[in-house]
Design an enzyme around this catalytic site. Sequence first.
Site, short mmCIF file in Angstrom:
data_model
loop_
_atom_site.label_atom_id
_atom_site.label_comp_id
_atom_site.label_asym_id
_atom_site.label_seq_id
_atom_site.Cartn_x
_atom_site.Cartn_y
_atom_site.Cartn_z
N CYS A 216 -24.55 89.36 87.00
CA CYS A 216 -24.24 88.44 86.11
C CYS A 216 -23.84 88.85 84.88
O CYS A 216 -24.01 89.99 84.49
CB CYS A 216 -25.27 86.94 86.19
SG CYS A 216 -26.80 87.41 85.58
N THR A 217 -23.63 88.01 83.90
CA THR A 217 -23.15 88.47 82.42
C THR A 217 -24.37 88.94 81.83
O THR A 217 -24.30 90.25 81.38
CB THR A 217 -22.61 87.18 81.61
OG1 THR A 217 -21.67 86.74 82.28
CG2 THR A 217 -22.18 87.65 80.32
#
Length: 246
Positions: A91-92
């Site tokens: 994810c980010t």
Amino acid sequence: MRAIPLTPSQWRSRLEATNKSDDASTGNPNMSILLDMRNGYEWDVGHFHGAQRPNVDCFRSTSFGLSQLEVNGSDLLACVDEEKTDIFMYCTGGIRCDIYSTILRQRGFKNLYTLKGGVSHYLENEGPAEWVGNLFVFDSRLSLPPSAYKPEIMTEANCTQELSENSSLARCYICGSELSELRHRNCANLDCNLLFLCCTGCVKDFRGCCCLRCTYASRRRPVLPPGGHQRYKKWHYYRDLDLHSI
């Protein structure tokens, strides 16, 4: 117990080995799956080669590995071997993967790996290797190219390849045409506010809205110019305006 965190260099090595194996059609002794645990609008502007994500709008609706005994076509983990399948998640920033890996561990999945520090940390260390498109960011910029994280390794050839991949990656939400500008806009309908990608033609034809229905909304904001570099102000700025006449 959470997943095993991999450093950016370890993550890159694993992805390169997996993608080379897939290209050569030799197969892996242990099956591997690369999961994107972000929201749909983040995925739209960029992701790792070979990644998959659920067909849901946001992370809260993700249901990988949570299907019951019956086969669920939308669950990529529904029919895999929990003990032999290597599951890579990213994810980010890494937080969402920490949360979801705990859930999958409780469901019996053994070989779980996450990208330490998330995509932003990876791009800072490894550049655009195995990544295609931009990275969505949660501020007024909305997306940044890999060169913004590690500009010293971006050659002219890399920049040309980046533009070529971008044009085949993103599609207009309305008409489906290819986009080279990987930057979202919000629907002009204040009560919709959908974050979406849009071509210049559809911005004009739909007056900055995401669909025909929103063009008839009573609380429709002014159309932002094409290019996506300007953002709408906070909602209260438009509260006392006569939006219906715009």
